[in-house]
Design a protein around this motif. Structure first.
Motif, PDB file in Angstrom:
ATOM      1  N   ASP A   1       5.901  -4.148  -3.538  1.00  0.00           N
ATOM      2  CA  ASP A   1       7.191  -4.528  -2.947  1.00  0.00           C
ATOM      3  C   ASP A   1       7.323  -6.039  -2.746  1.00  0.00           C
ATOM      4  O   ASP A   1       8.214  -6.485  -2.020  1.00  0.00           O
ATOM      5  CB  ASP A   1       7.399  -3.804  -1.615  1.00  0.00           C
ATOM      6  CG  ASP A   1       6.360  -4.167  -0.573  1.00  0.00           C
ATOM      7  OD1 ASP A   1       5.258  -4.588  -0.970  1.00  0.00           O
ATOM      8  OD2 ASP A   1       6.651  -4.042   0.627  1.00  0.00           O
TER       9      ASP A   1
ATOM     10  N   SER B   1       8.606  -0.627  -9.486  1.00  0.00           N
ATOM     11  CA  SER B   1       8.075   0.156  -8.361  1.00  0.00           C
ATOM     12  C   SER B   1       7.083   1.223  -8.783  1.00  0.00           C
ATOM     13  O   SER B   1       6.240   1.645  -7.987  1.00  0.00           O
ATOM     14  CB  SER B   1       9.239   0.808  -7.589  1.00  0.00           C
ATOM     15  OG  SER B   1       9.995   1.658  -8.438  1.00  0.00           O
TER      16      SER B   1
ATOM     17  N   ARG C   1       2.054  -0.602  -1.832  1.00  0.00           N
ATOM     18  CA  ARG C   1       2.480  -1.218  -0.580  1.00  0.00           C
ATOM     19  C   ARG C   1       1.569  -0.751   0.551  1.00  0.00           C
ATOM     20  O   ARG C   1       1.163   0.406   0.597  1.00  0.00           O
ATOM     21  CB  ARG C   1       3.926  -0.821  -0.295  1.00  0.00           C
ATOM     22  CG  ARG C   1       4.485  -1.229   1.051  1.00  0.00           C
ATOM     23  CD  ARG C   1       5.933  -0.759   1.143  1.00  0.00           C
ATOM     24  NE  ARG C   1       6.506  -0.985   2.445  1.00  0.00           N
ATOM     25  CZ  ARG C   1       6.493  -0.120   3.441  1.00  0.00           C
ATOM     26  NH1 ARG C   1       5.890   1.061   3.268  1.00  0.00           N
ATOM     27  NH2 ARG C   1       7.053  -0.386   4.604  1.00  0.00           N
TER      28      ARG C   1
ATOM     29  N   SER D   1       4.672   8.263  -0.677  1.00  0.00           N
ATOM     30  CA  SER D   1       5.793   7.544  -1.281  1.00  0.00           C
ATOM     31  C   SER D   1       6.920   7.433  -0.261  1.00  0.00           C
ATOM     32  O   SER D   1       7.079   8.293   0.620  1.00  0.00           O
ATOM     33  CB  SER D   1       6.288   8.252  -2.547  1.00  0.00           C
ATOM     34  OG  SER D   1       6.665   9.592  -2.260  1.00  0.00           O
TER      35      SER D   1
ATOM     36  N   LYS E   1      14.819   2.263  -4.277  1.00  0.00           N
ATOM     37  CA  LYS E   1      13.585   2.338  -5.052  1.00  0.00           C
ATOM     38  C   LYS E   1      12.571   3.188  -4.310  1.00  0.00           C
ATOM     39  O   LYS E   1      12.645   3.315  -3.087  1.00  0.00           O
ATOM     40  CB  LYS E   1      13.009   0.945  -5.298  1.00  0.00           C
ATOM     41  CG  LYS E   1      13.882   0.047  -6.158  1.00  0.00           C
ATOM     42  CD  LYS E   1      13.213  -1.296  -6.381  1.00  0.00           C
ATOM     43  CE  LYS E   1      14.067  -2.193  -7.251  1.00  0.00           C
ATOM     44  NZ  LYS E   1      13.427  -3.518  -7.480  1.00  0.00           N
TER      45      LYS E   1
ATOM     46  N   TYR F   1       8.639   3.515  -3.477  1.00  0.00           N
ATOM     47  CA  TYR F   1       7.397   2.754  -3.475  1.00  0.00           C
ATOM     48  C   TYR F   1       6.226   3.658  -3.118  1.00  0.00           C
ATOM     49  O   TYR F   1       6.355   4.557  -2.281  1.00  0.00           O
ATOM     50  CB  TYR F   1       7.462   1.605  -2.471  1.00  0.00           C
ATOM     51  CG  TYR F   1       8.488   0.543  -2.789  1.00  0.00           C
ATOM     52  CD1 TYR F   1       8.236  -0.407  -3.772  1.00  0.00           C
ATOM     53  CD2 TYR F   1       9.693   0.494  -2.103  1.00  0.00           C
ATOM     54  CE1 TYR F   1       9.168  -1.388  -4.068  1.00  0.00           C
ATOM     55  CE2 TYR F   1      10.640  -0.481  -2.398  1.00  0.00           C
ATOM     56  CZ  TYR F   1      10.364  -1.419  -3.381  1.00  0.00           C
ATOM     57  OH  TYR F   1      11.291  -2.385  -3.669  1.00  0.00           O
TER      58      TYR F   1
ATOM     59  N   CYS G   1       2.752   3.848  -1.226  1.00  0.00           N
ATOM     60  CA  CYS G   1       2.078   3.157  -0.122  1.00  0.00           C
ATOM     61  C   CYS G   1       0.671   3.726   0.034  1.00  0.00           C
ATOM     62  O   CYS G   1       0.430   4.914  -0.244  1.00  0.00           O
ATOM     63  CB  CYS G   1       2.854   3.338   1.186  1.00  0.00           C
ATOM     64  SG  CYS G   1       4.574   2.798   1.099  1.00  0.00           S
TER      65      CYS G   1
END
Length: 389
Positions: A89, A148, A188, A288, A294, A296, A298
């Protein structure tokens, strides 16, 4: 009449490593600039037919690609990312440095950076006039947004193209730029937090239940939540399994469909240690999250070092009142394992091999060869009332 080969030779001859007079180098560089305008290079040798061939080749507005990687040329190119990893991100940043040793300045009209992942090629283009000279290096900074879905992917610069434009255009291509510039796109950092609850130390022979708590500190729902728990030991001293499961292993996966903001969820697993040792326990959380149209990925990782120790053993005879003595003995918050109980006299109960500090949340495995007996305080006292032996 091979234009790319001629330009490549000129790039080497006008470089700092060639012992030619500066005027000769300037003439060769002017020949390169003349090719851009469609002019036939000034030749000290060659007949009219050669010049006509060159004139024909340069008349069509062609693009000539010159591979610079293995040349000892007047121009050097290097690249580097500002750091070795970027979160999915955040912006990816890198720099390109161009150094010229040519006698005359040369103008680059466009710089194109190419990657092993081709979808990033269109994101790193500098379409502007850049003048290169021997007075100072030129440093170009780039930044681009990662895709992403590229979390955990490696990104490497594969080549850099310098466009020199005119009626014709010359592309100086630096492939396999050294040192190799690469970075990793990482997930992320998860803002959801995890905590592990257990009773220390972990005892050899004990089946202890550990609780892993997940708290969603994100501003929106998280989905596709996955825990990966793993123990690492050189001697396989520790194993884990899911509750009410006899299949022990060194790695477990737990899944959760979704979790709303400010909510929490508990996951439990059992750990059993076979010997005294130090071992690593790690648990990785990944999920997610949808943000700014979007999705991402994590991730967070926690590692700890634990030690397993042998329980306290004792053999003792209680000569006083059985129930009082047992009440006095059972003062620990955790449970006791009695491998053997025996009575030698109505007024004497001998308790052999007492293991203190064993977790009360146990698993009783009917198929276990060790046939451990797990009892808590009430069960033990009730059994003594009914059967003194």
């Amino acid at each position: 009449g091979n234009v790319p080969d001629y330009v490549a030779i000129c790039c080497e001859l006008i470089g700092i490593n060639m012992l030619k007079h500066v005027d000769d180098k300037a003439d060769l560089q002017n020949n390169i600039l003349g090719i851009l305008e469609g002019k036939v290079p000034v030749m000290r040798e060659g007949d009219e037919s050669t010049r006509q061939l060159w004139s024909k080749k340069l008349a069509g507005g062609q693009e000539y690609v010159v591979e610079m990687t293995k040349l000892s040329s007047f121009l050097s190119c290097s690249s580097s990312f500002t750091t070795t990893s970027f979160q999915v991100d955040e912006m990816i940043r890198f720099k390109i440095q161009l150094v010229s040793t040519a006698a005359l300045p040369i103008s680059v009209s466009k710089v194109v950076v190419c990657f092993d992942n081709k979808k990033y090629d269109a994101l790193a283009i500098r379409d502007e006039e850049i003048e290169l000279s021997d007075t100072a290096p030129v440093n170009l900074s780039f930044e681009m947004e990662p895709f992403s879905n590229d979390a955990a992917c490696l990104l490497k610069i594969s080549s850099i193209k310098l466009h020199i434009s005119g009626h014709n255009s010359i592309v100086l291509q630096f492939g396999d730029v050294f040192p190799v510039a690469k970075c990793k796109i990482v997930p992320r950092v998860a803002r959801a937090t995890t905590s592990l609850a257990f009773k220390s130390p972990v005892l050899v022979g004990e089946f202890q239940q550990l609780t892993l708590n997940l708290s969603n500190k994100e501003e929106c729902r998280i989905s596709n939540v996955m825990f990966c728990v793993q123990v690492k030991s050189t001697t396989y001293a520790a194993e884990i399994c899911k509750p009410n499961d006899n299949a022990f292993d060194t790695k477990l996966d737990f899944r959760l469909e979704c979790l709303d903001p400010q909510q929490s969820s508990d996951t439990s697993f059992i750990i059993c240690c076979n010997s005294e040792a130090n071992f690593d326990l790690s648990y990785v959380l990944s999920y997610s999250i949808a943000m700014n149209n979007k999705t991402y990925m994590c991730e967070s990782r926690n590692d700890m070092v634990l030690s397993s120790v042998a329980p306290f053993h004792s053999s003792i005879s209680l000569m006083s009142s059985r129930c009082d003595a047992m009440e006095t003995l059972l003062t620990s918050d955790r449970c006791l394992i009695f491998n053997e109980l025996s009575a030698t006299h109505d007024s004497c109960i001998e308790i052999k091999d007492i293991k203190y500090e064993i977790n009360p949340e146990f698993i009783f495995d009917e198929s276990s060869q060790r046939k451990r007996v797990f009892v808590d305080k009430t069960q033990c006292c009730d059994g003594l009332y009914r059967n003194p032996t």
